[in-house]
Scaffold this motif. Sequence first.
Motif, mmCIF file in Angstrom:
data_model
loop_
_atom_site.group_PDB
_atom_site.id
_atom_site.type_symbol
_atom_site.label_atom_id
_atom_site.label_comp_id
_atom_site.label_asym_id
_atom_site.label_seq_id
_atom_site.Cartn_x
_atom_site.Cartn_y
_atom_site.Cartn_z
ATOM 1 N N HIS A 215 0.831 -1.201 0.000
ATOM 2 C CA HIS A 215 0.000 0.000 0.000
ATOM 3 C C HIS A 215 0.868 1.254 0.000
ATOM 4 N N ASP A 216 1.925 1.245 0.776
ATOM 5 C CA ASP A 216 2.852 2.374 0.781
ATOM 6 C C ASP A 216 3.462 2.593 -0.595
ATOM 7 N N ALA A 217 3.767 1.498 -1.292
ATOM 8 C CA ALA A 217 4.332 1.630 -2.636
ATOM 9 C C ALA A 217 3.314 2.267 -3.587
ATOM 10 N N PHE A 218 2.037 1.900 -3.449
ATOM 11 C CA PHE A 218 1.007 2.530 -4.281
ATOM 12 C C PHE A 218 0.933 4.026 -4.000
ATOM 13 N N LEU A 219 1.074 4.398 -2.726
ATOM 14 C CA LEU A 219 0.975 5.805 -2.355
ATOM 15 C C LEU A 219 2.078 6.656 -2.963
ATOM 16 N N GLU A 220 3.147 6.029 -3.412
ATOM 17 C CA GLU A 220 4.181 6.770 -4.125
ATOM 18 C C GLU A 220 3.666 7.261 -5.477
ATOM 19 N N ALA A 221 2.643 6.572 -6.004
ATOM 20 C CA ALA A 221 2.143 6.896 -7.340
ATOM 21 C C ALA A 221 0.773 7.557 -7.332
ATOM 22 N N PHE A 222 -0.084 7.199 -6.374
ATOM 23 C CA PHE A 222 -1.447 7.726 -6.317
ATOM 24 C C PHE A 222 -2.015 7.424 -4.933
ATOM 25 N N VAL A 223 -3.185 7.984 -4.636
ATOM 26 C CA VAL A 223 -3.841 7.742 -3.355
ATOM 27 C C VAL A 223 -5.045 6.836 -3.595
ATOM 28 N N PRO A 224 -4.993 5.578 -3.154
ATOM 29 C CA PRO A 224 -6.082 4.634 -3.411
ATOM 30 C C PRO A 224 -7.356 4.983 -2.656
ATOM 31 N N MET A 225 -8.492 4.489 -3.176
ATOM 32 C CA MET A 225 -9.741 4.507 -2.418
ATOM 33 C C MET A 225 -9.746 3.277 -1.531
ATOM 34 N N THR A 226 -9.820 3.481 -0.226
ATOM 35 C CA THR A 226 -9.740 2.396 0.739
ATOM 36 C C THR A 226 -11.118 2.125 1.338
ATOM 37 N N PHE A 227 -11.332 0.895 1.781
ATOM 38 C CA PHE A 227 -12.649 0.505 2.288
ATOM 39 C C PHE A 227 -12.534 -0.828 3.011
ATOM 40 N N VAL A 228 -13.514 -1.114 3.865
ATOM 41 C CA VAL A 228 -13.666 -2.460 4.422
ATOM 42 C C VAL A 228 -15.001 -3.064 4.013
ATOM 43 N N GLY A 229 -15.778 -2.348 3.214
ATOM 44 C CA GLY A 229 -17.038 -2.870 2.707
ATOM 45 C C GLY A 229 -17.526 -2.054 1.532
ATOM 46 N N ASN A 230 -18.239 -2.694 0.630
ATOM 47 C CA ASN A 230 -18.927 -1.993 -0.447
ATOM 48 C C ASN A 230 -20.106 -2.853 -0.908
ATOM 49 N N HIS A 231 -20.766 -2.418 -1.964
ATOM 50 C CA HIS A 231 -22.004 -3.046 -2.422
ATOM 51 C C HIS A 231 -21.789 -4.383 -3.123
ATOM 52 N N ASP A 232 -20.532 -4.794 -3.285
ATOM 53 C CA ASP A 232 -20.230 -6.026 -4.013
ATOM 54 C C ASP A 232 -19.660 -7.127 -3.138
ATOM 55 N N VAL A 233 -19.497 -6.871 -1.836
ATOM 56 C CA VAL A 233 -18.826 -7.851 -0.973
ATOM 57 C C VAL A 233 -19.632 -8.080 0.296
ATOM 58 N N THR A 234 -19.380 -9.214 0.918
ATOM 59 C CA THR A 234 -20.014 -9.522 2.207
ATOM 60 C C THR A 234 -19.737 -8.405 3.207
ATOM 61 N N ARG A 235 -20.760 -8.050 3.967
ATOM 62 C CA ARG A 235 -20.617 -6.998 4.975
ATOM 63 C C ARG A 235 -19.472 -7.329 5.937
ATOM 64 N N ILE A 236 -18.726 -6.308 6.342
ATOM 65 C CA ILE A 236 -17.568 -6.548 7.194
ATOM 66 C C ILE A 236 -17.979 -7.179 8.518
ATOM 67 N N ALA A 237 -19.142 -6.830 9.061
ATOM 68 C CA ALA A 237 -19.579 -7.434 10.329
ATOM 69 C C ALA A 237 -19.901 -8.906 10.164
ATOM 70 N N SER A 238 -20.241 -9.338 8.959
ATOM 71 C CA SER A 238 -20.458 -10.765 8.691
ATOM 72 C C SER A 238 -19.166 -11.458 8.284
ATOM 73 N N ARG A 239 -18.283 -10.729 7.639
ATOM 74 C CA ARG A 239 -17.029 -11.317 7.159
ATOM 75 C C ARG A 239 -16.087 -11.666 8.303
ATOM 76 N N LEU A 240 -16.077 -10.863 9.337
ATOM 77 C CA LEU A 240 -15.143 -11.106 10.441
ATOM 78 C C LEU A 240 -15.577 -12.309 11.266
ATOM 79 N N ALA A 241 -14.630 -13.193 11.546
ATOM 80 C CA ALA A 241 -14.921 -14.377 12.351
ATOM 81 C C ALA A 241 -15.171 -14.018 13.806
ATOM 82 N N ASP A 242 -14.601 -12.913 14.274
ATOM 83 C CA ASP A 242 -14.744 -12.464 15.654
ATOM 84 C C ASP A 242 -15.152 -10.996 15.615
ATOM 85 N N ILE A 243 -16.393 -10.708 15.962
ATOM 86 C CA ILE A 243 -16.900 -9.336 15.867
ATOM 87 C C ILE A 243 -16.136 -8.387 16.773
#
Length: 442
Positions: A262-290
């Motif tokens: 991620h640090d290497a990417f930041l040398e070139a651009f600033v990524p959009m970061t996230f732990v959830g979006n409309h295409d993936v399992t909700r983070i509260a469901s994805r985590l094995a330990d809430i």
Amino acid sequence: MPDWIRDTVWWQVYPLGFVGAEQTVRRGMATAHRLDQVAAWIDYAADLGATGLALGPIFASSTHGYDTIDYLRIDPRLGDDSDFDRLVAAAHGRGLKVLLDGVFNHVGQDFAAFRAVLDEGPSAAQAGWFHLTWPEGTNPGDVPDHRCFEGHRALVTLNHDHPEVADHVVAVMNHWLARGADGWRLDAAYAVPRAFWTRVLPRVRAAHPEAYFVGEVIHGDYAGVVAETGLDSVTQYELWKAIWSGLNDRNLFELAHALKRHDAFLEAFVPMTFVGNHDVTRIASRLADIRHLPHALAVLFTVGGTPSIYAGDEQAFRGLKEEREGGDDAIRPAFPPSPDDLAPEGWPTYRLHQDLVALRRRNPWLHTARTRTLHLTNTAMTLETRGDGHRLLLALNLSDEPTEQPAPGARGLEAGQADLLSAPAGRIRLPPHGWAILAAEA
């Protein structure tokens, strides 16, 4: 990138699901003015600390929004131009930028140009907009063989080498930016030839120099995509995966490795970061330990990037993504009429988001900050985040036992729970499954 993106935290909404719209459009369906239901949540998003509203598809489509049939018309299940104008005004009135979702890799089979091809056959003026194969004996009305998106025959891939396709996309982008949008998320940008964006984006930027463009890129050479397309950013799926996977497997080495990339990417651009979006399992469901949900959020809000919160994640909504027809329904639910109707058990997670977003906004230097691992085991980690003469520490503990971890220069607790063993501290103590963000001497 435009200067305003430095301070942006997105609140992402999938509008068709959010408002409980019908799953398919019926012929003759009356316009339903439902975008006002999204506007009713602007104060909630602003109180969360968000400074941007990232909308999923809002243009006329047949089903889920990603099978566009008219880029210049609001989906009748959501409203019309007046509804859009009110939503933009409400967002801007609370200081939120508006990001639109542009599906420019493919269209639905009811897209006007494709319907003309079906009606007129190979001689149709817009036949060159698509990659078509006409079997011998084809008649008008027959559906030709055509390239489609990832095997979905209803999603017809555009011919991005055709100049009229580029002209149309430029016209669409400029139209909605002129109506008040502030930028575009480019769906399936990874599937579009990179040269297409180099022909389109400069023309749009010439008319709207303050617009922001982020491409959906799931894997591959992120920095190369940005360099070769002229995009401002791409989605950081590598970090998303490493956050929940590292926490679930109690393998923080995976997270440390992803943060180094991620640090290497930041040398070139600033990524959009996230732990959830409309295409993936909700983070509260994805985590094995809430209990590790705060850990995931603490990483998101203390590393470089432009953070995005998927609507409902801030209330610990649950939902499992499934690879089947209707498999997105659970992660794209309808929201109640107002925040007052939300279940009480979600509000502690909302307040945690508020605290972390506030910390982020107090430290705008985090947008381009770099992260260094100071301490690492399978279940314990201390990270140093540094930039523009500032410094924060993040400490994580995934174990059932308290840990003592190095925290060089720590001088105060910003969030979480920890005991500073001296001040400025060289070490801290974390409770079982604890986490802490600490101010630190630069």
